[in-house]
Scaffold this motif. Structure first.
Motif, PDB file in Angstrom:
ATOM      1  N   VAL A   1       0.856  -1.189   0.000  1.00  0.00           N
ATOM      2  CA  VAL A   1       0.000   0.000   0.000  1.00  0.00           C
ATOM      3  C   VAL A   1       0.894   1.241   0.000  1.00  0.00           C
TER       4      VAL A   1
ATOM      5  N   ARG B   1       2.580  -3.552 -12.262  1.00  0.00           N
ATOM      6  CA  ARG B   1       2.774  -3.887 -10.845  1.00  0.00           C
ATOM      7  C   ARG B   1       3.751  -5.037 -10.651  1.00  0.00           C
TER       8      ARG B   1
ATOM      9  N   ARG C   1      -3.815  -0.201  -7.516  1.00  0.00           N
ATOM     10  CA  ARG C   1      -3.953  -1.661  -7.454  1.00  0.00           C
ATOM     11  C   ARG C   1      -4.064  -2.273  -8.839  1.00  0.00           C
ATOM     12  N   TYR C   2      -4.522  -1.492  -9.831  1.00  0.00           N
ATOM     13  CA  TYR C   2      -4.756  -2.017 -11.178  1.00  0.00           C
ATOM     14  C   TYR C   2      -3.541  -1.814 -12.089  1.00  0.00           C
TER      15      TYR C   2
ATOM     16  N   GLU D   1      -7.678  -9.654  -5.297  1.00  0.00           N
ATOM     17  CA  GLU D   1      -6.367  -9.607  -5.959  1.00  0.00           C
ATOM     18  C   GLU D   1      -5.681 -10.959  -5.951  1.00  0.00           C
TER      19      GLU D   1
ATOM     20  N   PRO E   1      -5.867  -2.678  -1.010  1.00  0.00           N
ATOM     21  CA  PRO E   1      -5.846  -4.069  -1.493  1.00  0.00           C
ATOM     22  C   PRO E   1      -7.161  -4.781  -1.186  1.00  0.00           C
TER      23      PRO E   1
END
Ligand SMILES: *Cc1c(COP(=O)(O)O)cnc(C)c1O
Ligand code: SF4
Length: 345
Positions: free
Chosen positions: A61, A139, A134-135, A90, A86
């Motif tokens: 985060v 990542r 988060r998307y 996920e 989150p």
């Protein structure tokens, strides 16, 4: 994304000389890095702890205080919160959602840079960001392989200098504006010394997430370069564009720097006509041109954000009925191996 610790290192190394640290560096340092703390600040019950901890272990985060201040306390569905908190979804494996959905690895042309489209080189300038979305399609990107500092950029600069078709260089990442201005100015100067490079594009979320990042020093190097600067910011929801962000964007536009916005179509954040119309209008109030609305890249861990293309097309059709043509973003999808982003609507 780099971990929390590496971002702290970046901050500590570059603050020097007894001067007070710049406000944006303080904002990076004080960013919230814990899902439970984030929920507590918003008067929400803690997330399902085990799932949140496991999701955050892979991609921590990271949310600055001023971004959190734009969220509505007590609202678990707040569109800004949803971008950074989150979720247990996920952890659901979904075969179509992969670690490198856009074929970055295959597009690598040298250390720290890649090319997918004619005339445009993209430099992965850093893995650090001012927010962890988060998307994010990168990542899982292997940032540890990217150059750090001018010396390590020499091979890439030599390759770009040797390819006269490269008229534009894009600073990407991560977020290039997490780097200090002198480092960015130095890299821009190296590129400006290559005669065939004409434009420098910066892909950044910092003016939205930490508007204090738009410093006089940043504007000075953007304006000072021979290259045509183009800033592409990233906002997904009108609630992100508060008065302070509007001021930061105004100072860029007043300095003559073109500013465009790209968004990602995100289920539960902006997948409706009202939100996207309000976003476009708010951007225009800030004199920022809507550029792209991206169909979500199918990155592992982000399946719960996906919106059907059919729904996206219906939203775009309605936006077209309501807004001036220039206020409707191009709805696009990235298809690895295609010579341009594919226009959906
Ligand atoms: C999206 C993207 C660009 C820029 O594409 P435009 O359509 O010119 O905005 C350039 N390089 C890569 C690798 C990209 O993903
Ligand atoms: S700011 Fe951009 S690169 Fe960074 S996490 Fe968000 S989407 Fe990814």
């Amino acid at each position: 994304m780099l971990t929390d610790m590496s971002m702290v290192t970046v901050v500590d190394q570059t603050v020097g000389g007894g001067r007070p640290p710049e406000a944006w560096r303080v904002a990076m340092k004080t960013a919230v890095r814990d899902a439970v703390q984030l929920c507590r600040m918003l008067a929400l019950p803690p997330p399902h702890e085990d799932a949140a901890i496991r999701a955050a272990a892979a991609f921590p985060v990271f949310a600055p205080l001023s971004y959190i201040a734009r969220m509505k306390p007590g609202d678990p569905h707040d569109p800004l919160l949803r971008q950074v908190l989150p979720q247990r979804e996920e952890l659901h494996a979904s075969p179509a959602f992969t670690r490198d959905p856009v074929g970055d690895a295959a597009a690598r042309r040298g250390p720290g840079w890649l090319q997918k489209y004619h005339g445009r080189a993209l430099m992965i300038t850093t893995g650090a960001c001012a927010v962890h979305c988060r998307y994010c399609f990168r990542r899982h990107y292997p940032y540890q392989d990217s150059p750090r500092g001018l010396e390590q950029w020499r091979p890439a600069l030599a390759q770009i200098a040797a390819d006269p078709s490269l008229e534009e260089v894009i600073f990407s990442g991560g977020d290039p504006l997490t780097l200090p201005d002198p480092a960015l100015a130095q890299l821009a100067a190296q590129l400006a010394a290559i005669p065939h490079v004409r434009r420098l594009r910066i892909h950044t979320r910092l003016p939205i997430v930490i508007p204090e990042r738009v410093t006089p020093a940043a504007i000075a190097w953007l304006r000072g370069t021979r290259l045509t600067p183009i800033l592409v910011v990233h906002a997904n929801h009108p609630q992100e564009l508060d008065a302070q962000v509007a001021t930061a964007l105004a100072s860029l536009v007043d300095a003559g720097i073109p500013v465009l916005n790209q968004s990602v179509l995100l289920r539960g954040v902006n997948d409706d006509v009202e939100t996207l119309a309000a976003l476009s209008l708010r951007l225009l109030d800030c004199r920022v041109m809507p550029y792209y609305l991206h169909q979500l890249d199918r990155v592992a861990g982000a399946a719960h954000f996906e919106t059907d293309v059919t729904r996206g097309l219906a939203i775009i059709a309605e936006l077209r009925r309501r807004l001036p043509g220039y206020a409707v973003p191009r709805y696009v999808r990235e298809e690895p191996g295609t010579a341009h982003k594919v226009l959906l609507g």
